[in-house]
Scaffold this motif. Structure first.
Motif, PDB file in Angstrom:
ATOM      1  N   SER A 166       0.836  -1.197   0.000  1.00 14.09           N
ATOM      2  CA  SER A 166       0.000   0.000   0.000  1.00 14.09           C
ATOM      3  C   SER A 166       0.875   1.252   0.000  1.00 14.09           C
ATOM      4  O   SER A 166       1.744   1.400   0.856  1.00 14.09           O
ATOM      5  N   THR A 167       0.647   2.123  -0.965  1.00 11.21           N
ATOM      6  CA  THR A 167       1.442   3.336  -1.202  1.00 11.21           C
ATOM      7  C   THR A 167       2.941   3.043  -1.181  1.00 11.21           C
ATOM      8  O   THR A 167       3.727   3.891  -0.787  1.00 11.21           O
ATOM      9  N   SER A 169       4.628   1.319   0.821  1.00  5.59           N
ATOM     10  CA  SER A 169       5.141   1.545   2.181  1.00  5.59           C
ATOM     11  C   SER A 169       6.166   0.509   2.625  1.00  5.59           C
ATOM     12  O   SER A 169       6.936   0.757   3.558  1.00  5.59           O
ATOM     13  N   TYR A 196      -3.071   2.719   7.795  1.00  4.26           N
ATOM     14  CA  TYR A 196      -2.256   1.634   7.250  1.00  4.26           C
ATOM     15  C   TYR A 196      -2.389   0.296   7.976  1.00  4.26           C
ATOM     16  O   TYR A 196      -1.923  -0.724   7.462  1.00  4.26           O
TER      17      TYR A 196
END
Length: 241
Positions: A166-167, A169, A196
């Motif tokens: 996610s993003t 990360s 998150y």
């Protein structure tokens, strides 16, 4: 699928045409045979049209896989583990895919979900890409070096290093104990935990899926009762390859 780890990418531009019925059936059959990270968690997979989901992102794919599971410990990691196997299966066959972190079910599908007693874990969009669907070189990946995600420079962890998250990360960290590798996830606090927390648990399953696909004959995973500790991280599980 193993080779696809080194050239897959998240696609956000799709052709509008739907996949044919034979291909959809192959995807459904693959999901039935996909290996779970944790057994004993009831799951359901639904292939949905664009109007059956809600998303703030401006792009759409012709198909969306919703992964639903019992609300049990390990469900998020399980969803990531199974979902990433599908991601690699699709992309190895020229079908583009992308984890839809901001995806939600439509009101009608949400009502069906609630009646099933299962929780939506994640959504994966997929379809035929507009343009190139794979990377041309491993140099196109933007990832941390091995020594930032592991206590030693273990080249066997390269598949996990290249995993999507996610993003971007990249919340994982790996610590070695003889022939075993302990997997940790960064501990979020405050607003980042709300943003998150669930997604990073899914990310851990995604990274572990890359290890399983690379080492299908030897990969073994367990959660230890006396879990090891690392400052700033929480323990996900222990695996061997």
């Amino acid at each position: 699928m193993k080779d696809t780890i080194y050239k897959r990418k998240s696609t956000r531009s799709y052709e509008t045409d739907c996949l044919d019925a034979t291909t959809i059936k192959q995807i459904e059959d693959f999901l039935k045979s996909a290996k779970p990270l944790f057994s004993g968690i009831k799951s359901e997979y639904k292939i949905l049209a664009p109007d059956q989901i809600r998303c703030l992102l401006p792009w759409r794919a012709p198909h969306n896989l919703a992964i639903l599971m019992e609300d049990k410990p390990g469900a998020c990691e399980n969803a990531g583990f199974i979902g990433q196997q599908l991601d690699l299966f699709l992309q190895s066959r020229g079908i583009a895919a992308c984890w839809l972190g901001m995806g939600r079910l439509s009101a009608k599908e949400l009502a069906i979900q609630k009646s099933s007693g299962l929780e939506l874990m994640c959504i994966i969009s997929f379809g035929m890409p507009k343009g190139e669907g794979l990377r041309n070189s491993i140099d196109e990946f933007k990832r941390k070096p091995l020594l930032e995600i592991s206590d030693i420079e273990d080249i066997r962890l390269e598949p996990a290093r290249l995993a999507p998250s996610s993003t971007n990360s990249q919340p994982w960290y790996f610590a070695h104990e003889r022939d075993l590798i302990h997997a940790f996830c960064v501990e979020r606090t405050g607003i980042k935990k709300l943003t998150y927390g669930k997604m990073n648990r899914i990310d851990m399953g995604i990274a572990l899926a890359h290890m399983y696909v690379t080492y299908p004959e030897t990969f073994a995973f367990e959660v230890r009762q006396n879990a090891p500790k690392k400052d700033g991280f929480y323990y996900t599980g222990t695996f061997s390859v």
